[in-house]
Every structure is written in structure tokens, then in C-alpha cells.
Scaffold this motif. Structure first.
Motif, PDB file in Angstrom:
ATOM      1  N   ASP A   2      22.678 -91.829  73.192  1.00  0.00           N
ATOM      2  CA  ASP A   2      21.852 -91.724  72.012  1.00  0.00           C
ATOM      3  C   ASP A   2      21.499 -90.248  71.775  1.00  0.00           C
ATOM      4  O   ASP A   2      21.035 -89.558  72.690  1.00  0.00           O
ATOM      5  CB  ASP A   2      20.580 -92.556  72.208  1.00  0.00           C
ATOM      6  CG  ASP A   2      19.638 -92.451  71.046  1.00  0.00           C
ATOM      7  OD1 ASP A   2      19.924 -93.058  70.005  1.00  0.00           O
ATOM      8  OD2 ASP A   2      18.610 -91.741  71.181  1.00  0.00           O
ATOM      9  N   GLU A   3      21.712 -89.761  70.553  1.00  0.00           N
ATOM     10  CA  GLU A   3      21.531 -88.330  70.267  1.00  0.00           C
ATOM     11  C   GLU A   3      20.090 -87.866  70.456  1.00  0.00           C
ATOM     12  O   GLU A   3      19.845 -86.762  70.944  1.00  0.00           O
ATOM     13  CB  GLU A   3      22.011 -87.999  68.863  1.00  0.00           C
ATOM     14  CG  GLU A   3      22.007 -86.515  68.549  1.00  0.00           C
ATOM     15  CD  GLU A   3      22.734 -85.643  69.578  1.00  0.00           C
ATOM     16  OE1 GLU A   3      22.191 -84.590  69.950  1.00  0.00           O
ATOM     17  OE2 GLU A   3      23.845 -86.014  70.006  1.00  0.00           O
ATOM     18  N   SER A   4      19.116 -88.684  70.102  1.00  0.00           N
ATOM     19  CA  SER A   4      17.722 -88.263  70.287  1.00  0.00           C
ATOM     20  C   SER A   4      17.387 -88.168  71.777  1.00  0.00           C
ATOM     21  O   SER A   4      16.656 -87.262  72.205  1.00  0.00           O
ATOM     22  CB  SER A   4      16.750 -89.210  69.569  1.00  0.00           C
ATOM     23  OG  SER A   4      16.850 -90.512  70.096  1.00  0.00           O
ATOM     24  N   PHE A   5      17.926 -89.075  72.578  1.00  0.00           N
ATOM     25  CA  PHE A   5      17.720 -89.010  74.027  1.00  0.00           C
ATOM     26  C   PHE A   5      18.408 -87.775  74.595  1.00  0.00           C
ATOM     27  O   PHE A   5      17.840 -87.064  75.426  1.00  0.00           O
ATOM     28  CB  PHE A   5      18.257 -90.281  74.691  1.00  0.00           C
ATOM     29  CG  PHE A   5      18.049 -90.336  76.173  1.00  0.00           C
ATOM     30  CD1 PHE A   5      16.783 -90.233  76.726  1.00  0.00           C
ATOM     31  CD2 PHE A   5      19.131 -90.495  77.032  1.00  0.00           C
ATOM     32  CE1 PHE A   5      16.589 -90.287  78.100  1.00  0.00           C
ATOM     33  CE2 PHE A   5      18.947 -90.549  78.404  1.00  0.00           C
ATOM     34  CZ  PHE A   5      17.670 -90.448  78.934  1.00  0.00           C
ATOM     35  N   ALA A   6      19.620 -87.481  74.132  1.00  0.00           N
ATOM     36  CA  ALA A   6      20.340 -86.292  74.594  1.00  0.00           C
ATOM     37  C   ALA A   6      19.563 -85.025  74.249  1.00  0.00           C
ATOM     38  O   ALA A   6      19.447 -84.110  75.081  1.00  0.00           O
ATOM     39  CB  ALA A   6      21.743 -86.253  73.974  1.00  0.00           C
ATOM     40  N   SER A   7      18.988 -84.964  73.050  1.00  0.00           N
ATOM     41  CA  SER A   7      18.189 -83.796  72.651  1.00  0.00           C
ATOM     42  C   SER A   7      16.966 -83.658  73.544  1.00  0.00           C
ATOM     43  O   SER A   7      16.602 -82.553  73.953  1.00  0.00           O
ATOM     44  CB  SER A   7      17.739 -83.937  71.189  1.00  0.00           C
ATOM     45  OG  SER A   7      18.844 -83.940  70.345  1.00  0.00           O
ATOM     46  N   PHE A  40      24.521 -90.159  83.210  1.00  0.00           N
ATOM     47  CA  PHE A  40      25.465 -89.369  83.990  1.00  0.00           C
ATOM     48  C   PHE A  40      26.779 -89.129  83.242  1.00  0.00           C
ATOM     49  O   PHE A  40      27.198 -89.932  82.412  1.00  0.00           O
ATOM     50  CB  PHE A  40      25.772 -90.063  85.327  1.00  0.00           C
ATOM     51  CG  PHE A  40      24.552 -90.239  86.180  1.00  0.00           C
ATOM     52  CD1 PHE A  40      23.952 -89.143  86.779  1.00  0.00           C
ATOM     53  CD2 PHE A  40      24.011 -91.493  86.381  1.00  0.00           C
ATOM     54  CE1 PHE A  40      22.830 -89.299  87.569  1.00  0.00           C
ATOM     55  CE2 PHE A  40      22.890 -91.657  87.172  1.00  0.00           C
ATOM     56  CZ  PHE A  40      22.290 -90.561  87.768  1.00  0.00           C
ATOM     57  N   THR A  41      27.428 -88.028  83.572  1.00  0.00           N
ATOM     58  CA  THR A  41      28.739 -87.727  82.992  1.00  0.00           C
ATOM     59  C   THR A  41      29.716 -88.861  83.284  1.00  0.00           C
ATOM     60  O   THR A  41      30.530 -89.230  82.433  1.00  0.00           O
ATOM     61  CB  THR A  41      29.276 -86.400  83.562  1.00  0.00           C
ATOM     62  OG1 THR A  41      28.329 -85.379  83.279  1.00  0.00           O
ATOM     63  CG2 THR A  41      30.615 -86.042  82.956  1.00  0.00           C
ATOM     64  N   SER A  42      29.609 -89.442  84.485  1.00  0.00           N
ATOM     65  CA  SER A  42      30.505 -90.547  84.836  1.00  0.00           C
ATOM     66  C   SER A  42      30.268 -91.755  83.927  1.00  0.00           C
ATOM     67  O   SER A  42      31.209 -92.479  83.592  1.00  0.00           O
ATOM     68  CB  SER A  42      30.325 -90.942  86.304  1.00  0.00           C
ATOM     69  OG  SER A  42      28.984 -91.307  86.557  1.00  0.00           O
ATOM     70  N   ASP A  43      29.015 -91.983  83.503  1.00  0.00           N
ATOM     71  CA  ASP A  43      28.730 -93.074  82.566  1.00  0.00           C
ATOM     72  C   ASP A  43      29.439 -92.826  81.235  1.00  0.00           C
ATOM     73  O   ASP A  43      29.991 -93.747  80.631  1.00  0.00           O
ATOM     74  CB  ASP A  43      27.227 -93.198  82.307  1.00  0.00           C
ATOM     75  CG  ASP A  43      26.447 -93.620  83.535  1.00  0.00           C
ATOM     76  OD1 ASP A  43      27.043 -94.209  84.453  1.00  0.00           O
ATOM     77  OD2 ASP A  43      25.231 -93.361  83.563  1.00  0.00           O
ATOM     78  N   GLN A  44      29.418 -91.575  80.790  1.00  0.00           N
ATOM     79  CA  GLN A  44      30.082 -91.244  79.537  1.00  0.00           C
ATOM     80  C   GLN A  44      31.596 -91.450  79.663  1.00  0.00           C
ATOM     81  O   GLN A  44      32.240 -91.917  78.738  1.00  0.00           O
ATOM     82  CB  GLN A  44      29.770 -89.802  79.123  1.00  0.00           C
ATOM     83  CG  GLN A  44      28.313 -89.592  78.761  1.00  0.00           C
ATOM     84  CD  GLN A  44      27.843 -90.510  77.651  1.00  0.00           C
ATOM     85  OE1 GLN A  44      28.389 -90.497  76.561  1.00  0.00           O
ATOM     86  NE2 GLN A  44      26.835 -91.325  77.932  1.00  0.00           N
ATOM     87  N   GLY A  45      32.140 -91.108  80.830  1.00  0.00           N
ATOM     88  CA  GLY A  45      33.562 -91.334  81.069  1.00  0.00           C
ATOM     89  C   GLY A  45      33.904 -92.814  81.016  1.00  0.00           C
ATOM     90  O   GLY A  45      34.921 -93.208  80.434  1.00  0.00           O
ATOM     91  N   LEU A  46      33.052 -93.647  81.603  1.00  0.00           N
ATOM     92  CA  LEU A  46      33.268 -95.094  81.560  1.00  0.00           C
ATOM     93  C   LEU A  46      33.185 -95.609  80.129  1.00  0.00           C
ATOM     94  O   LEU A  46      33.961 -96.468  79.721  1.00  0.00           O
ATOM     95  CB  LEU A  46      32.233 -95.813  82.435  1.00  0.00           C
ATOM     96  CG  LEU A  46      32.343 -95.604  83.933  1.00  0.00           C
ATOM     97  CD1 LEU A  46      31.122 -96.168  84.639  1.00  0.00           C
ATOM     98  CD2 LEU A  46      33.615 -96.232  84.473  1.00  0.00           C
ATOM     99  N   GLN A  47      32.238 -95.089  79.368  1.00  0.00           N
ATOM    100  CA  GLN A  47      32.063 -95.527  77.986  1.00  0.00           C
ATOM    101  C   GLN A  47      33.219 -95.075  77.102  1.00  0.00           C
ATOM    102  O   GLN A  47      33.616 -95.768  76.175  1.00  0.00           O
ATOM    103  CB  GLN A  47      30.735 -94.996  77.437  1.00  0.00           C
ATOM    104  CG  GLN A  47      30.379 -95.520  76.080  1.00  0.00           C
ATOM    105  CD  GLN A  47      30.143 -97.020  76.056  1.00  0.00           C
ATOM    106  OE1 GLN A  47      29.694 -97.612  77.012  1.00  0.00           O
ATOM    107  NE2 GLN A  47      30.470 -97.653  74.953  1.00  0.00           N
TER     108      GLN A  47
END
Length: 117
Positions: A2-7, A40-47
């Protein structure tokens, strides 16, 4: 993510010289559950992977499925033979053996006693 969470994480997360910290799970920080996905970066990789996206989405939306598969994974990990002392090495790079004599050594000594809790 989510972009707001990332910010929010960009502002909150510590830089190398900052004492700031943040919980890994801001929704349910004191519970073991399936609400932490995405940090985590690994979560983004899984997604981002077509094959694992469905598995991740299922675990993120079906807590019972997450718990069931987590229990199976923990039982499998408990059956792994852990190498201690000079029996193994801590690799500098995953998938590449260290050069002879260039190992980092074990962080677990041979004489360490483990007691059940």
C-alpha cells in the motif's frame, strides 16, 4: 505494498544513524497472525511472482490456512539436522560455499547446553 504505508515507512524507518524503530506489524503488533504480509522485500517478490501470488494472497486472507501450513513448515524445520562447531559453515553468499579456511565459523559452540522451556 500500500503506497500510504510505504510512505509512512520511508519517514519512520531508521536510517543508518537513527535510533528510530517501528513494529513489523502495525495492525496487530502483539499477536502472532497473518497480518504482517507486505513489509519485507521477500514478500514483494512473492507478490510479484505469478506462481506464488495466489499462495500469498490465500495466507493473507485465510488465517487458518496460514496457521495450518505454518505448523507443517515448523515441524519440517524441526527435523533438519543443525550443524554445530566445525561441522558446517555460515556462508557469506547463499548458494556459494566459502573458500577453504575462509569460513565465518559457527555461532553455536559444542559445549552449549540447551534446556527445555
Amino acid at each position: 505494498m500500500d503506497e500510504s504505508f510505504a510512505s509512512w515507512l520511508r519517514v519512520t524507518c531508521p536510517k543508518t544513524d537513527s535510533p528510530n524503530s517501528t513494529p513489523l506489524d502495525v495492525r496487530t503488533p502483539d499477536a502472532f497472525d497473518n497480518k504482517y504480509y507486505g513489509l519485507f522485500t521477500s514478500d514483494q517478490g512473492l507478490q510479484n511472482d505469478e506462481w506464488t501470488r495466489g499462495i500469498m494472497n490465500r495466507f493473507a486472507t485465510d488465517q487458518m490456512a496460514f496457521f495450518e501450513r505454518f505448523a507443517v513448515a515448523m515441524m519440517k524445520m524441526g527435523q533438519l539436522g543443525v550443524l554445530t562447531g566445525n561441522q558446517g559453515e555460515i556462508r557469506r553468499r547463499y548458494g556459494v560455499r566459502n573458500s577453504v579456511g575462509g569460513g565465518l565459523g559457527s555461532v553455536v559452540g559444542e559445549d552449549v547446553k540447551v534446556s527445555a522451556v
